[in-house]
Design an enzyme around this catalytic site. Sequence first.
Site, PDB file in Angstrom:
ATOM      1  N   GLY A  78     -14.984  -5.174  51.306  1.00 58.64           N
ATOM      2  CA  GLY A  78     -14.656  -3.939  52.011  1.00 58.64           C
ATOM      3  C   GLY A  78     -15.829  -3.377  52.778  1.00 58.64           C
ATOM      4  O   GLY A  78     -16.990  -3.608  52.446  1.00 58.64           O
ATOM      5  N   ARG A 142     -12.362 -11.381  52.476  1.00 55.99           N
ATOM      6  CA  ARG A 142     -12.468 -11.444  51.017  1.00 55.99           C
ATOM      7  C   ARG A 142     -12.320 -12.867  50.473  1.00 55.99           C
ATOM      8  O   ARG A 142     -12.011 -13.056  49.299  1.00 55.99           O
ATOM      9  CB  ARG A 142     -11.435 -10.514  50.385  1.00 55.99           C
ATOM     10  CG  ARG A 142     -11.676  -9.048  50.706  1.00 55.99           C
ATOM     11  CD  ARG A 142     -10.736  -8.127  49.952  1.00 55.99           C
ATOM     12  NE  ARG A 142     -10.946  -6.723  50.277  1.00 55.99           N
ATOM     13  CZ  ARG A 142     -11.852  -5.936  49.701  1.00 55.99           C
ATOM     14  NH1 ARG A 142     -12.647  -6.435  48.763  1.00 55.99           N
ATOM     15  NH2 ARG A 142     -11.968  -4.665  50.050  1.00 55.99           N
ATOM     16  N   ASP A 173     -19.018  -9.056  43.409  1.00 56.78           N
ATOM     17  CA  ASP A 173     -18.336 -10.351  43.490  1.00 56.78           C
ATOM     18  C   ASP A 173     -18.929 -11.214  44.601  1.00 56.78           C
ATOM     19  O   ASP A 173     -19.137 -12.411  44.426  1.00 56.78           O
ATOM     20  CB  ASP A 173     -16.839 -10.156  43.720  1.00 56.78           C
ATOM     21  CG  ASP A 173     -16.110  -9.727  42.451  1.00 56.78           C
ATOM     22  OD1 ASP A 173     -16.510 -10.167  41.361  1.00 56.78           O
ATOM     23  OD2 ASP A 173     -15.148  -8.952  42.550  1.00 56.78           O
ATOM     24  N   LYS A 199     -24.094  -4.160  48.730  1.00 58.88           N
ATOM     25  CA  LYS A 199     -23.176  -3.280  49.450  1.00 58.88           C
ATOM     26  C   LYS A 199     -22.012  -2.887  48.554  1.00 58.88           C
ATOM     27  O   LYS A 199     -21.436  -3.735  47.891  1.00 58.88           O
ATOM     28  CB  LYS A 199     -22.634  -4.007  50.684  1.00 58.88           C
ATOM     29  CG  LYS A 199     -21.528  -3.273  51.429  1.00 58.88           C
ATOM     30  CD  LYS A 199     -20.292  -4.142  51.661  1.00 58.88           C
ATOM     31  CE  LYS A 199     -19.527  -4.420  50.406  1.00 58.88           C
ATOM     32  NZ  LYS A 199     -18.246  -5.118  50.596  1.00 58.88           N
ATOM     33  N   THR A 200     -21.674  -1.639  48.485  1.00 59.69           N
ATOM     34  CA  THR A 200     -20.406  -1.130  47.968  1.00 59.69           C
ATOM     35  C   THR A 200     -20.495   0.376  47.869  1.00 59.69           C
ATOM     36  O   THR A 200     -21.440   0.915  47.295  1.00 59.69           O
ATOM     37  CB  THR A 200     -19.999  -1.694  46.584  1.00 59.69           C
ATOM     38  OG1 THR A 200     -18.852  -0.997  46.113  1.00 59.69           O
ATOM     39  CG2 THR A 200     -21.096  -1.574  45.556  1.00 59.69           C
ATOM     40  N   ASP A 202     -18.687   2.093  46.104  1.00 55.58           N
ATOM     41  CA  ASP A 202     -18.360   2.483  44.730  1.00 55.58           C
ATOM     42  C   ASP A 202     -19.601   2.804  43.903  1.00 55.58           C
ATOM     43  O   ASP A 202     -19.509   3.465  42.872  1.00 55.58           O
ATOM     44  CB  ASP A 202     -17.579   1.376  44.027  1.00 55.58           C
ATOM     45  CG  ASP A 202     -16.167   1.233  44.574  1.00 55.58           C
ATOM     46  OD1 ASP A 202     -15.762   2.077  45.392  1.00 55.58           O
ATOM     47  OD2 ASP A 202     -15.477   0.277  44.196  1.00 55.58           O
TER      48      ASP A 202
END
Length: 551
Positions: A78, A142, A173, A199-200, A202
């Site tokens: 994402g 993905r 992941d 990266k994220t 979240d």
Amino acid sequence: MKKSPLQIARAAYQPKMPASIQGATKLVEGKATVSVADQAEIEKLFPNTYGLPIVTFEKAQAAMEAKAINVGVILSGGQAPGGHNVISGIYDGIKSINKNSKLYGFLGGPSGLVDHKYMEITDEIMDEYRNTGGFDIIGSGRTKLEETEQFDKGIEICKQLNINAVVIIGGDDSNTNACVLAEYYKAKNTGIQVIGCPKTIDGDLKNEMIETSFGFDTATKVYAEVIGNIERDANSAKKYWHFIKLMGRSASHVTLEAALKTQPNITLIGEEVEAKNQTLDDVVTYIANAVKARADKGLNFGIVLVPEGLIEFIPAIKKLIAELNDMLAANQAEFDTIAADEKINYVVSKLSAENAALFKSLPASVSTQLALERDPHGNVQVSLIETEQLLAEMVAKKLAAWKKEGKFNGKFATQHHFFGYEGRCAAPSNFDADYCYSLGRVAALLISSGKTGYMSSVRNTTEPADKWLAGGIPITAMMNMEKRNGKMKPVIQKALVKLDGAPFQYFCSKREEWAIETAYVYPGPIQYFGPAEVADITTLTIQLEHGKKVE
């Protein structure tokens, strides 16, 4: 493409970076590392990239031009604000090493490496994307890099383009895949290096060496602005309780940071719910009590923040989901042949009595999503479960029952929101613009130093950028074994909210006051220009983790 005045002004912004990587640098190796858990299993799976040392970069006396290097870059998973700046950091970094170096972008994520879809990134292309949000320069995807055939396809295109290294920009992941790829290429003696960048939005890819994943700062500022707007609306209209779901399936970092920024009435932290072994009714009762307490003061409005993964943190439901994941992984072929209107009955027939009873007690919309919606790993699509609406409906039912018993005399009307995609492609804050650019420059230095299986690391981020510390951490040091699709696999360990950590403890010291009082804070939009204490400041989470005082 037409540019807005802000885009034009941002294009001229020169990201700040650590002084240690400006000009001549030298690499300093530290102590050898071990994985965070399951050391024997991880070492066996990664014999060529396990136990590598942590490295840092320091200033050197004189710079010497090195040979040209060709690098391929992949955006994976994402979107997160700042991805373009990581790429610009890599681009400028390899060009500073040797002006004849080339950067290739693999299109559409990891599949671009496998399918040999790529473009060369030039000065003209790069300058169009500096300090912009999104991943549209090369696109993302993905696709999982897990099969030998995929790895070998990557070798083919790297040899064709004379690529020395691949940089994978992604979350836990994606960087796990980077680690697997690095091990394979090292074992095959291909000479192709692999470097990861964290990266994220979240915020769950973090540890001692990775203080934050990029995009978290920008995304939480975007969410905090909108939450602040809703708080002001609630305080103006004084007639709605707003239930707001925020990104973060596996960890509640986004929700906690947004709460610290905006001071809502109720904030649910999934990790706390799990630690306290709370049931769904416990959570609903907690919210209902707060609604009643405010209603008793004549305040029939409020704000509730909910992490999107809350359902999975409730122990009983987490146990149900785990059995569902395992059962469907083992029976996927048969499950696919079952008629749509019979799938729920099929699921119930395969569950233990305890979990079958819980499954049947859930609202039909939730049980359907638990059974039928799966992500690429075969897991429940938690983000699709409308947890905010579920909680609002259950609180309404409880309050209605209390009203009949004479225990509640207030009003309860609700509005529901989910803030997710709104934050993923925002123009990066100054912090993310600087941090991402620095991560890219460090990635280039790791490549020129011959390293593979490392993640780019920039630390000391509560200080001005020139004092940041640059280096790299072996990806294997962050790994443990977890069950995926019914099988134990090596993955980067997710970082959850620490209930004994400074950010959560600070939140705990304030939440009773925020629950009753209208103590809202309205952060406003991201500031790109102005004094450093306004425009360059990082998250409250990082400040508290570093012992900084927060007002």
